[in-house]
Design a protein around this motif. Structure first.
Motif, PDB file in Angstrom:
ATOM      1  N   SER A 107       0.807  -1.167  -0.109  1.00 46.87           N
ATOM      2  CA  SER A 107      -0.113  -0.085  -0.020  1.00 46.87           C
ATOM      3  C   SER A 107       0.963   1.386   0.010  1.00 46.87           C
ATOM      4  O   SER A 107       0.516   2.386  -0.553  1.00 46.87           O
ATOM      5  CB  SER A 107      -1.077  -0.033   1.242  1.00 46.87           C
ATOM      6  OG  SER A 107      -0.154   0.194   2.348  1.00 46.87           O
TER       7      SER A 107
ATOM      8  N   PRO B 143      -5.495   3.428  -1.636  1.00 43.77           N
ATOM      9  CA  PRO B 143      -6.552   3.445  -0.405  1.00 43.77           C
ATOM     10  C   PRO B 143      -6.989   2.208  -0.008  1.00 43.77           C
ATOM     11  O   PRO B 143      -7.194   1.979   1.125  1.00 43.77           O
ATOM     12  CB  PRO B 143      -7.507   4.470  -0.617  1.00 43.77           C
ATOM     13  CG  PRO B 143      -7.126   4.909  -2.240  1.00 43.77           C
ATOM     14  CD  PRO B 143      -5.986   4.314  -2.572  1.00 43.77           C
TER      15      PRO B 143
ATOM     16  N   GLN C 298      -4.477   0.295   1.835  1.00 39.47           N
ATOM     17  CA  GLN C 298      -4.459   0.682   3.313  1.00 39.47           C
ATOM     18  C   GLN C 298      -5.679   0.250   4.081  1.00 39.47           C
ATOM     19  O   GLN C 298      -5.258  -0.075   5.422  1.00 39.47           O
ATOM     20  CB  GLN C 298      -4.462   2.295   3.125  1.00 39.47           C
ATOM     21  CG  GLN C 298      -3.116   2.811   2.439  1.00 39.47           C
ATOM     22  CD  GLN C 298      -3.060   4.339   2.409  1.00 39.47           C
ATOM     23  OE1 GLN C 298      -4.194   4.801   2.431  1.00 39.47           O
ATOM     24  NE2 GLN C 298      -1.647   5.131   2.349  1.00 39.47           N
ATOM     25  N   LEU C 299      -6.734   0.303   3.427  1.00 35.79           N
ATOM     26  CA  LEU C 299      -7.778  -0.181   4.364  1.00 35.79           C
ATOM     27  C   LEU C 299      -7.905  -1.736   4.548  1.00 35.79           C
ATOM     28  O   LEU C 299      -8.017  -2.120   5.625  1.00 35.79           O
ATOM     29  CB  LEU C 299      -9.104  -0.019   3.490  1.00 35.79           C
ATOM     30  CG  LEU C 299     -10.510  -0.167   4.147  1.00 35.79           C
ATOM     31  CD1 LEU C 299     -10.628   0.797   5.518  1.00 35.79           C
ATOM     32  CD2 LEU C 299     -11.616  -0.114   3.185  1.00 35.79           C
TER      33      LEU C 299
END
Length: 137
Positions: A39, A45, A48-49
């Motif tokens: 990420s 994103p 990242q999540l």
């Protein structure tokens, strides 16, 4: 140095009764590190999540006091992971021994059996379930 001993004592009391680490926890941590690295590399994103969700799962499982449920989760993970790991690890060993041994699977329990090569037709007995079958080596 006294503060370090106090911290370790506090940590031991805090973790008392909590589940801690197991194989699923380690796998979650490793996958988290890989996804977090990716990420950061791709600035995604979504990744990242996913990495945050993996971190939350890791922390939740480690600090959980429901040891029986975490143990059951780990057993399900190991039931899936062990065949994958043996498949990844086993070919290297099989390749080293392929000149001298042949591998068969028991028709009943699927146990991998190693028998010597160039012995003609032999009767193979599975040590796990006792099933006998004939194969050519």
């Amino acid at each position: 140095m006294n503060w370090l001993m106090r911290f370790f004592n506090w940590w031991a009391r805090f973790m008392s009764g909590r589940y801690g680490m197991d194989q699923l926890g380690m796998a979650t941590a490793v996958v988290y590190l890989i996804v977090a690295f990716l990420s950061g590399l791709f600035r995604s994103p979504i990744l990242q999540l996913i990495s945050l969700a993996l971190l939350a799962l890791f922390v939740f499982r480690s600090f959980s006091k429901k040891a029986s449920k975490r143990y059951q989760e780990n057993q399900v993970f190991l039931k899936i992971w062990r065949p994958i790991w043996s498949w990844v690890r086993h070919p290297a060993q099989t390749w080293k021994e392929h000149r001298h041994y042949k591998y068969y699977h028991c028709p009943t329990c699927r146990q991998t059996l190693r028998v010597p090569r160039k012995k003609g037709k032999i009767r193979i007995r599975c040590p796990k379930c006792g099933t006998e079958f004939i194969k050519k080596t």
